[in-house]
Write a protein that holds these residues in place. Structure first.
Motif, PDB file in Angstrom:
ATOM      1  N   GLN A 236       0.845  -1.203   0.000  1.00 13.26           N
ATOM      2  CA  GLN A 236       0.000   0.000   0.000  1.00 13.26           C
ATOM      3  C   GLN A 236       0.886   1.261   0.000  1.00 13.26           C
ATOM      4  OE1 GLN A 236      -3.299   0.306  -0.332  1.00 13.26           O
ATOM      5  NE2 GLN A 236      -3.398  -1.928  -0.584  1.00 13.26           N
TER       6      GLN A 236
ATOM      7  N   TYR B  52       2.316   1.746  -3.443  1.00  9.85           N
ATOM      8  CA  TYR B  52       1.329   2.326  -4.375  1.00  9.85           C
ATOM      9  C   TYR B  52       1.165   3.830  -4.126  1.00  9.85           C
ATOM     10  CZ  TYR B  52      -0.231  -2.257  -6.105  1.00  9.85           C
ATOM     11  OH  TYR B  52      -0.285  -3.493  -6.698  1.00  9.85           O
ATOM     12  N   LYS B  53       1.137   4.201  -2.836  1.00 16.61           N
ATOM     13  CA  LYS B  53       1.014   5.639  -2.504  1.00 16.61           C
ATOM     14  C   LYS B  53       2.239   6.402  -2.987  1.00 16.61           C
ATOM     15  CE  LYS B  53      -1.957   5.212   1.530  1.00 16.61           C
ATOM     16  NZ  LYS B  53      -2.044   5.365   2.977  1.00 16.61           N
TER      17      LYS B  53
ATOM     18  N   ASP C  79       4.227   5.553  -5.400  1.00 16.25           N
ATOM     19  CA  ASP C  79       4.193   5.594  -6.866  1.00 16.25           C
ATOM     20  C   ASP C  79       3.252   6.699  -7.343  1.00 16.25           C
ATOM     21  OD1 ASP C  79       4.865   4.584  -9.477  1.00 16.25           O
ATOM     22  OD2 ASP C  79       2.903   3.576  -9.519  1.00 16.25           O
ATOM     23  N   ALA C  80       2.107   6.788  -6.703  1.00 18.69           N
ATOM     24  CA  ALA C  80       1.135   7.835  -7.082  1.00 18.69           C
ATOM     25  C   ALA C  80       1.725   9.214  -6.799  1.00 18.69           C
ATOM     26  CB  ALA C  80      -0.177   7.617  -6.331  1.00 18.69           C
ATOM     27  N   TYR C  81       2.427   9.370  -5.662  1.00 16.38           N
ATOM     28  CA  TYR C  81       3.016  10.669  -5.312  1.00 16.38           C
ATOM     29  C   TYR C  81       4.128  11.042  -6.293  1.00 16.38           C
ATOM     30  CZ  TYR C  81       5.100  14.342  -2.517  1.00 16.38           C
ATOM     31  OH  TYR C  81       5.615  15.531  -2.090  1.00 16.38           O
ATOM     32  N   SER C  82       4.903  10.031  -6.642  1.00 12.47           N
ATOM     33  CA  SER C  82       6.005  10.305  -7.584  1.00 12.47           C
ATOM     34  C   SER C  82       5.471  10.686  -8.959  1.00 12.47           C
ATOM     35  CB  SER C  82       6.955   9.121  -7.670  1.00 12.47           C
ATOM     36  OG  SER C  82       6.331   8.024  -8.265  1.00 12.47           O
ATOM     37  N   LYS C  83       4.356  10.159  -9.361  1.00  8.55           N
ATOM     38  CA  LYS C  83       3.751  10.530 -10.641  1.00  8.55           C
ATOM     39  C   LYS C  83       3.240  11.982 -10.580  1.00  8.55           C
ATOM     40  CE  LYS C  83       2.503   5.990 -12.281  1.00  8.55           C
ATOM     41  NZ  LYS C  83       1.460   5.047 -12.590  1.00  8.55           N
ATOM     42  N   LYS C  84       2.715  12.367  -9.447  1.00  9.38           N
ATOM     43  CA  LYS C  84       2.250  13.754  -9.289  1.00  9.38           C
ATOM     44  C   LYS C  84       3.443  14.711  -9.339  1.00  9.38           C
ATOM     45  CE  LYS C  84      -1.821  13.027  -6.429  1.00  9.38           C
ATOM     46  NZ  LYS C  84      -2.407  13.253  -5.107  1.00  9.38           N
TER      47      LYS C  84
END
Length: 179
Positions: A157, A160-161, A163-168
């Protein structure tokens, strides 16, 4: 040989006397038609005439002939019947005895089967006890595996968080770079 049917009726009619002849021949009756006492009748000896057809060559059976001893054929038949009845009863008793022997053997076999089933159930119970003991000894390791699994899912988890933050962040960086 006893007479039957029409022969018996004919013999009965021959043996019965007419009423008038009976009074004349009967010594118990006096001349006045009254009965004499038996003592008086015994004192006056009179001979009774033979009935017609009652002689031995008339073919009429007397009571003495009917009481003759049984014929040898009847004795042989009775003996034969008793022997056969004994054989029959012996067979019945033998069959019953054989039935009981069969039942006894079946009971013995059933008892052996139940003993085998008891042994099998004792073995199954012992094996189940062993498995329970092994499971109890493995329980701490299973608990550790469960904790590790929880930690791995928490890390997943977090990944995933991240990864999402790095994409932002990457999207912001590209936006800033274009300016």
């Amino acid at each position: 040989m006893a007479a039957t049917g029409d022969e018996a009726a004919a013999m009965d009619s021959i043996s019965k006397e007419p009423a008038g002849a009976s009074a004349a021949l009967n010594p118990a009756l006096s001349g006045s038609g009254q009965l004499q006492r038996p003592e008086d009748a015994a004192e006056s000896p009179t001979t009774t005439p033979k009935k017609p057809g009652a002689n031995s060559d008339g073919g009429v059976e007397t009571a003495e002939e009917a009481v003759e001893p049984a014929e040898p054929d009847v004795n042989e038949l009775c003996n034969d019947m008793f022997e056969k009845m004994a054989i029959f009863l012996q067979g019945e008793l033998t069959a019953t005895c054989e039935d009981y022997c069969l039942l006894e053997n079946m009971n013995k076999l059933t008892s052996l089967k139940y003993m085998e089933m008891k042994d099998i159930s004792v073995n199954i119970s012992r094996n189940l006890q062993d498995l329970n003991n092994k499971y109890a000894s493995l329980q701490p390791y299973l608990d550790q595996i469960n904790k590790i699994e929880e930690q791995v899912s928490a890390l997943e988890q977090a990944a995933y968080k991240l990864d999402a933050y790095s994409k932002k962040l990457e999207a912001r960086f590209k936006k800033l770079e274009k300016r």
